[in-house]
Design a protein around this motif. Structure first.
Motif, short mmCIF file in Angstrom:
data_model
loop_
_atom_site.label_atom_id
_atom_site.label_comp_id
_atom_site.label_asym_id
_atom_site.label_seq_id
_atom_site.Cartn_x
_atom_site.Cartn_y
_atom_site.Cartn_z
N LEU A 383 0.82 -1.20 0.00
CA LEU A 383 0.00 0.00 0.00
C LEU A 383 0.86 1.26 0.00
O LEU A 383 0.56 2.23 -0.70
CB LEU A 383 -0.93 -0.01 1.23
N ALA A 384 1.95 1.25 0.80
CA ALA A 384 2.83 2.42 0.85
C ALA A 384 3.46 2.68 -0.51
O ALA A 384 3.50 3.84 -0.98
CB ALA A 384 3.91 2.22 1.92
N VAL A 385 3.95 1.62 -1.16
CA VAL A 385 4.59 1.79 -2.47
C VAL A 385 3.58 2.27 -3.51
O VAL A 385 3.86 3.18 -4.30
CB VAL A 385 5.23 0.46 -2.92
N ALA A 386 2.37 1.68 -3.51
CA ALA A 386 1.36 2.08 -4.48
C ALA A 386 0.92 3.53 -4.25
O ALA A 386 0.78 4.32 -5.20
CB ALA A 386 0.16 1.15 -4.39
N TYR A 387 0.72 3.89 -2.98
CA TYR A 387 0.26 5.24 -2.64
C TYR A 387 1.31 6.28 -3.02
O TYR A 387 1.02 7.26 -3.71
CB TYR A 387 -0.05 5.32 -1.15
N LEU A 388 2.54 6.07 -2.59
CA LEU A 388 3.60 7.03 -2.90
C LEU A 388 3.92 7.03 -4.39
O LEU A 388 4.29 8.07 -4.95
CB LEU A 388 4.85 6.71 -2.08
N GLY A 389 3.77 5.87 -5.01
CA GLY A 389 4.00 5.80 -6.46
C GLY A 389 3.06 6.69 -7.25
O GLY A 389 3.42 7.22 -8.30
N SER A 390 1.83 6.85 -6.73
CA SER A 390 0.86 7.71 -7.43
C SER A 390 1.32 9.16 -7.44
O SER A 390 1.00 9.91 -8.37
CB SER A 390 -0.52 7.59 -6.78
N PHE A 391 2.08 9.58 -6.43
CA PHE A 391 2.62 10.94 -6.39
C PHE A 391 3.87 11.06 -7.25
O PHE A 391 4.07 12.05 -7.96
CB PHE A 391 2.92 11.36 -4.96
N VAL A 392 4.72 10.04 -7.17
CA VAL A 392 5.94 10.05 -7.98
C VAL A 392 5.59 10.10 -9.46
O VAL A 392 6.26 10.79 -10.25
CB VAL A 392 6.80 8.81 -7.67
N ALA A 393 4.51 9.41 -9.85
CA ALA A 393 4.14 9.32 -11.26
C ALA A 393 3.79 10.67 -11.86
O ALA A 393 3.91 10.86 -13.09
CB ALA A 393 2.97 8.35 -11.42
N VAL A 394 3.36 11.62 -11.04
CA VAL A 394 2.94 12.93 -11.58
C VAL A 394 3.93 14.04 -11.26
O VAL A 394 3.70 15.20 -11.62
CB VAL A 394 1.54 13.31 -11.05
N THR A 395 5.03 13.71 -10.58
CA THR A 395 5.97 14.75 -10.15
C THR A 395 6.57 15.52 -11.32
O THR A 395 6.64 16.76 -11.29
CB THR A 395 7.09 14.13 -9.29
N ALA A 396 7.03 14.81 -12.33
CA ALA A 396 7.62 15.50 -13.48
C ALA A 396 6.62 16.44 -14.12
O ALA A 396 6.95 17.57 -14.50
CB ALA A 396 8.14 14.48 -14.49
N GLU A 397 5.37 16.00 -14.21
CA GLU A 397 4.32 16.81 -14.84
C GLU A 397 4.03 18.07 -14.02
O GLU A 397 3.92 19.17 -14.58
CB GLU A 397 3.05 15.97 -14.98
N THR A 398 3.93 17.93 -12.71
CA THR A 398 3.59 19.08 -11.87
C THR A 398 4.76 20.05 -11.74
O THR A 398 4.57 21.27 -11.72
CB THR A 398 3.13 18.63 -10.48
N PHE A 399 5.99 19.54 -11.67
CA PHE A 399 7.15 20.44 -11.62
C PHE A 399 7.27 21.24 -12.91
O PHE A 399 7.54 22.45 -12.88
CB PHE A 399 8.43 19.63 -11.38
#
Length: 550
Positions: A383-399
């Motif tokens: 759950l931790a990996v999946a949850y944090l992965g959802s934020f990592v996946a959009v980091t490049a886009e939001t930055f």
């Protein structure tokens, strides 16, 4: 007994290795939080509108012009948080022009401290390490937890101070508790609600123990930390209450729930609740006025909000003082934001930081009660990996989105409007506008802003004219020499009978982002700052000037 001792001796080295590994991971996540914030600063150069308002106070004070927005004008408490001005003031005193960098450095360092304290709180609460990792990871990489502090606001520092204050409740050393509460008051005035929660809980405990001395020590420490600023603000500004709070109270003042029947009221409450806790999932609020969900943002935010509700129920059931205080914070601030009506995204950053801890409490309880021990760690890490992965996946886009907003909107439109005004306005002329930060910072003129963050005259207008709550109503009353309006504001004014906008003013400049650059923005339809008209009041003789194209 001998068998038990032997087991401890046998498993001891392994347990110590696990503990050491958890400590290393905790430090690694804290370092990641600092690194990602420094990279955000380097890559985006993002500067939030409100940060410039506060920075202007700090720069003026460091130059001997007074702790106020406009030199030579009255002392106006045009910033909300004492810390938000004290940190850049230290930077400006150390070196002119270093104020904003000082706040960003403080925010980056505090990002790491926030993660470390949050994971220590998780440990003291007895949460499984995968849940602690989920909590710390969210605070390290969630976009809004990064954005507002690194764009020059006090948000990150406020979160760190709040979590430190929560952590002091575990050992209950009165001096530390009082210092933590004093720092909270310096961080954000609305933290007075948190102070009331803690004082209330500890006062009840002291009363039951027939010993009020700890409460006295806490109160004294609180006064020693916050008292000097309280006395200074009262003397210097005439009141310890920031003008920004009064401006928003009189200018916005929306009781949205009045007149709603049961069914619409329930749906409105649900919608506002999900918006308050939206950043528990991947969302983007970098345009300031809108909330945009990213990939799987809606279901993730929704389920995490459900875990917050479960966590509050668990906290109330267990009845430990830190748990009750944390649950009280979440409930009180949720109701506060729900009822005040006008909630900007940066308001909710500290609440969400606490909410993710409470969600962790709920998730931990669910894993313990519903799954066998051998599955808990596996499911927790998954759950931790999946949850944090959802934020990592959009980091490049939001930055990338923040960099483009800064380059094309803030620097390309709003800053240019401010610089234009600085070049054409006489020292005694005034300007009216809804946004204050870029217009005021780069023009360095008196601004009749909405709702009067740095202008007491505007606040008095809204106080004395409760039926006139709009930007155009205010501008119609003051008639400043120049007006900066978005196209929809200008058209809305004309459509609502304010013909003076065209009869008494003429357009002298337009600042807008080129169409080909709009496509580079993330959710450009949610950004209201893509175009501005600059209007100049016509002279009494009827003299007019040709509009200046831009």
């Amino acid at each position: 007994m001998m068998k038990l001792v032997g087991a401890k001796q046998f498993w001891g080295p392994w347990l110590r290795r696990v503990s050491t590994w958890e400590s290393v991971v905790t430090i690694a996540v804290a370092v990641l939080a600092v690194a990602v914030r420094l990279f955000f600063w380097y890559y985006t150069r993002r500067t939030w509108e409100d940060a410039l308002i506060t920075l202007q106070h700090a720069e003026n004070a460091a130059r001997g012009l007074g702790l106020t927005h406009v030199p030579g004008g009255p002392h106006v408490h045009g910033f909300t948080s004492p810390i938000s001005v004290l940190i850049p003031l230290l930077g400006e005193l150390a070196h002119p022009g270093f104020g904003l960098a000082m706040m960003r450095i403080a925010s980056a360092v505090c990002g790491g401290i926030t993660v470390w304290i949050a994971m220590q709180i998780s440990r003291r609460l007895g949460l499984a390490f995968p849940i602690s990792l989920l909590i710390g990871g969210h605070l390290a990489i969630e976009h809004q937890q990064i954005l507002f502090g690194m764009a020059g606001m006090e948000s990150q520092v406020a979160v760190t101070i709040l979590l430190f204050s929560i952590y002091t409740l575990f050992d209950l050393k009165p001096l530390k508790v009082g210092v933590g509460l004093g720092l909270c008051m310096l961080a954000r005035p609305d933290f007075v609600l948190w102070v009331a929660i803690v004082i209330g809980l500890l006062g009840w405990r002291c009363w039951k123990d027939h010993d009020l001395r700890p409460l006295g020590t806490i109160s004294l420490a609180l006064l020693l930390v916050y008292g000097p600023w309280l006395a200074f603000a009262t003397w210097y500004f005439g009141s310890p209450i920031p003008n920004t709070i009064l401006a928003k109270a009189w200018g916005y003042g929306s009781r949205w729930y009045v007149g709603l029947s049961a069914s619409p009221l329930i749906w409105e409450i649900l919608g506002r609740t999900l918006k308050i806790f939206a950043t528990l999932g991947p969302v983007y609020e970098g345009n300031g006025a809108t909330l945009s969900y990213l990939t799987f943002g809606i279901p993730i935010s929704f389920f995490m909000t459900l875990f917050v509700v479960l966590g509050i129920a668990v906290a109330v059931t267990r009845k430990g003082l830190p748990l009750i205080a944390i649950a009280g914070f979440a409930l009180v601030y949720f109701l506060y934001f729900l009822l005040i009506g006008h909630v900007f995204p940066w308001y909710c950053v500290p609440l969400v930081a606490v909410a993710v801890i409470i969600a962790g409490i709920g998730l931990d309880a669910l894993l313990r009660d519903c799954f066998a021990e051998r599955w808990r760690a596996i499911l927790g890490y998954a759950l931790a990996v999946a949850y944090l992965g959802s934020f990592v996946a959009v980091t490049a886009e939001t930055f990338r989105a923040e960099r483009n907003v800064q380059v094309f909107v803030e620097d390309g439109v709003r800053k240019q409007a401010g610089l234009y005004l600085a070049g054409v306005m006489r020292p005694d002329e005034t300007v009216g506008s809804e946004p204050l930060g870029y217009v005021g910072y780069y023009s360095r003129h008196v601004v009749f802003d909405y709702p009067g963050l740095c202008n007491r005259q505007v606040v008095r207008f809204f106080r004395d004219h409760p039926t006139k709550r709009s930007l155009i109503d205010m501008l119609a009353y003051f008639r400043p020499d120049y007006i900066v309006l978005r196209p929809f504001e200008y058209l809305s004014g004309l459509n609502n009978g304010h013909s003076w906008l065209s009869s008494d003013y003429q357009q002298v400049a337009v600042f807008r982002i080129p169409d080909d650059k709009r496509a580079l923005l993330l959710f450009p339809e949610g950004n209201i700052d893509l175009e501005f008209y600059v209007l100049k009041r016509k002279s009494s003789s009827g003299e007019e000037h040709s509009p200046a194209p831009h």
